[in-house]
Scaffold this active site. Structure first.
Site, PDB file in Angstrom:
ATOM      1  N   GLU A  79       0.846  -1.201   0.000  1.00 44.72           N
ATOM      2  CA  GLU A  79       0.000   0.000   0.000  1.00 44.72           C
ATOM      3  C   GLU A  79       0.883   1.254   0.000  1.00 44.72           C
ATOM      4  O   GLU A  79       1.704   1.448   0.916  1.00 44.72           O
ATOM      5  CB  GLU A  79      -0.935  -0.023   1.220  1.00 44.72           C
ATOM      6  CG  GLU A  79      -2.036   0.984   1.075  1.00 44.72           C
ATOM      7  CD  GLU A  79      -3.100   0.902   2.171  1.00 44.72           C
ATOM      8  OE1 GLU A  79      -3.251  -0.171   2.791  1.00 44.72           O
ATOM      9  OE2 GLU A  79      -3.750   1.929   2.394  1.00 44.72           O
ATOM     10  N   LYS A 259      -8.060  -1.305  10.869  1.00 43.41           N
ATOM     11  CA  LYS A 259      -7.377  -1.661   9.610  1.00 43.41           C
ATOM     12  C   LYS A 259      -6.155  -0.762   9.440  1.00 43.41           C
ATOM     13  O   LYS A 259      -5.074  -1.214   9.054  1.00 43.41           O
ATOM     14  CB  LYS A 259      -8.335  -1.521   8.423  1.00 43.41           C
ATOM     15  CG  LYS A 259      -7.805  -2.101   7.109  1.00 43.41           C
ATOM     16  CD  LYS A 259      -6.929  -1.157   6.320  1.00 43.41           C
ATOM     17  CE  LYS A 259      -6.422  -1.787   5.029  1.00 43.41           C
ATOM     18  NZ  LYS A 259      -5.531  -0.895   4.278  1.00 43.41           N
ATOM     19  N   ASP A 275       4.103 -14.767  11.671  1.00 45.44           N
ATOM     20  CA  ASP A 275       2.828 -15.243  11.136  1.00 45.44           C
ATOM     21  C   ASP A 275       1.780 -14.138  11.304  1.00 45.44           C
ATOM     22  O   ASP A 275       1.233 -13.945  12.385  1.00 45.44           O
ATOM     23  CB  ASP A 275       2.441 -16.510  11.917  1.00 45.44           C
ATOM     24  CG  ASP A 275       1.159 -17.148  11.421  1.00 45.44           C
ATOM     25  OD1 ASP A 275       0.343 -16.440  10.809  1.00 45.44           O
ATOM     26  OD2 ASP A 275       0.975 -18.350  11.673  1.00 45.44           O
ATOM     27  N   HIS A 372      -2.678  10.623   0.411  1.00 43.12           N
ATOM     28  CA  HIS A 372      -2.686   9.336  -0.296  1.00 43.12           C
ATOM     29  C   HIS A 372      -2.555   9.527  -1.788  1.00 43.12           C
ATOM     30  O   HIS A 372      -1.949   8.726  -2.475  1.00 43.12           O
ATOM     31  CB  HIS A 372      -4.041   8.640  -0.079  1.00 43.12           C
ATOM     32  CG  HIS A 372      -4.053   7.723   1.086  1.00 43.12           C
ATOM     33  ND1 HIS A 372      -4.687   6.520   1.071  1.00 43.12           N
ATOM     34  CD2 HIS A 372      -3.505   7.833   2.304  1.00 43.12           C
ATOM     35  CE1 HIS A 372      -4.542   5.934   2.243  1.00 43.12           C
ATOM     36  NE2 HIS A 372      -3.840   6.714   3.010  1.00 43.12           N
TER      37      HIS A 372
END
Ligand code: NDP
Length: 420
Positions: A79, A259, A275, A372
């Site tokens: 991202e 998130k 993991d 962004h």
């Protein structure tokens, strides 16, 4: 940290050279970073039906000061805005002294679940009376962890339903994540329970709800350090605190809030060879621990300061699993100057909180798209076939357009090429 000023503006070779100049890595290690690839034998050992490497970019988050130590933090992510935002959040916190972090204990929990139970309270008592025997059996199943100072520590029994019990084994796994060692211990104990108490075992496995492996990270920023142009720091701090409250009240917002935190956390977890599915599962379960899904972090105003806190389970390892075999992980551990798994937990949690601060700061000031957009447009330019030397021209030109879609980008690229 000296030498890392305007790091994002340097070309790749210069960035790599700086790591050698600053004695963060040796020339041989930097050479490996430059050509990192898994060899066929290693890939084929790690997974079934191995074909190739699926590559993701790795970069460095800067400005992280945790308990007085400054870190260079490798992050692996696809991202575009994640590393820039993580570094920006950390920069705001660095001005105010950095993050503080605590890890109280590092224990993993595994379950042996019994079904078709007729008298659950009596059976629970009987099993609890066998605690010492079961702990000994668990340790005998994986003696090397005992010689490393770890091993089985506690046994608890929970009644899940009138006919179902969970026997929870709590193990000090030292520097490992512990899934395989716990599963071995659990199966040894399950066999004993079946033979001695004639119980019906449904399954035995580690729980990813690692509530005995929590890390807490905090920071405090004087509100004036948050000032942006005309907007006062006090106003921005108040809005960040309100956005944090919103994430406590509303699961729709909490999911997106978390998130953003996981954008940072996963990227470091992947770079450290751990993991990330285990970390994700545990984090989201912890976010719902009081039966409503809430934001994992909180931001509150206290005496002229914005105080941030993030607590979550982080069962991370510095050995075992793929940590010990993927060559790049060793280099990333060196970049982190890592001493042990507790330190890794603190770093990962700090990145989660820094990432969250940057996201909330953007949301309550310019909105998320401004920061962004430039980075997303770079990806758009690459996706429509722009060559590296054409990307910045496409981005500059498309920023001046109303429609910022692939058709517009293609048109701009055609114009650039036609103009040459
Ligand atoms: P390993 O099976 O690789 O075990 C860790 C090994 O590290 C131990 O066998 C131990 O060797 C060695 N070791 C060396 N130094 C130390 C030290 N200081 N402290 C502790 N161990 C040390 O990995 P884990 O048992 O940690 O399991 C993690 C793996 O399991 C991950 O790949 C994970 O994806 C996977 N997994 C996850 C599950 C889940 O999350 N539900 C389920 C099943 C698997 P020695 O024997 O010499 O002590």
């Amino acid at each position: 940290m000296n030498g890392f000023s305007k790091y994002y503006q340097k070309d790749r070779q210069t960035r790599l050279n700086i790591l050698v100049e600053q004695q963060k890595l040796s020339s041989a290690e930097v050479e490996k970073l430059a050509q990192a690839e898994l060899d066929f034998e290693l890939g084929d050992t790690m997974i079934e039906n191995y074909l190739t490497q699926y590559q993701l970019p790795e970069g460095l988050a800067l400005n992280y000061v945790i308990d007085g130590k400054e870190y260079l933090i490798p992050m692996v992510t696809e991202e575009p805005s994640v590393i820039a935002a993580a570094s920006h959040g950390a920069q705001l916190v660095k001005k105010s002294g950095g993050f503080k972090a605590q890890v109280k204990e590092r224990l993993m929990i595994g379950q042996i679940v019994l079904e078709q139970v007729s008298d659950a309270p009596t059976l629970a008592k009987k099993i609890k009376q066998q605690q010492d025997k079961l702990l000994t059996l668990a340790n005998e199943a994986h003696p090397s962890i005992v010689s490393r100072g770890g091993g089985a520590r506690e046994l608890n029994v929970r009644i899940l339903a009138p006919d179902m019990l969970s026997v929870d084994l709590v193990v000090d796994v030292k520097e490992a994540m512990g899934a395989n060692m716990l599963n071995t211990m659990l199966e040894a104990c399950a066999k004993y329970l079946e033979e001695e108490l004639a119980v019906e075992v449904l399954l035995s496995i580690l729980s990813n709800y690692a509530t005995r492996c929590l890390v807490k990270v905090t920071c405090e920023l004087p509100v004036e350090n948050l000032t942006k142009g005309e907007i006062s720091g006090a106003k921005i701090a108040q809005k960040i605190a309100s956005a944090s409250r919103l994430a406590q009240l509303d699961p729709y917002r909490a999911t997106t809030h978390n998130k953003g935190i996981m954008n940072g956390i996963d990227a470091v977890v992947i770079a450290s060879g751990n993991d990330w599915r285990a970390v994700e599962a545990g984090a989201h379960a912890y976010a719902a621990r009081d039966e409503q899904y809430r934001g994992l972090s909180t931001w509150k105003l206290k005496g002229g300061k914005l105080c941030g806190e993030l607590e979550l389970p982080l069962p991370l390892a510095t050995v075992g699993g793929s940590v010990s075999i993927v060559p790049l992980v060793k280099i990333n551990q060196r970049l982190l100057e890592l001493e042990d798994a507790k330190e890794l937990e603190k770093i990962v949690a700090a990145v989660g909180l820094g990432q969250n601060l940057a996201a909330l700061y953007a949301l309550v000031t310019d909105g998320i798209q401004k920061g962004h957009m430039k980075l997303q447009l770079k990806s758009l330019a690459v996706s429509i076939g722009a060559k590296p030397q054409e990307v910045s021209q496409v981005v500059e030109k498309i920023l001046a357009k109303k429609a910022r879609d692939s058709a517009t980008a293609q048109q701009i690229l055609a114009e650039i090429r036609g103009n040459k």
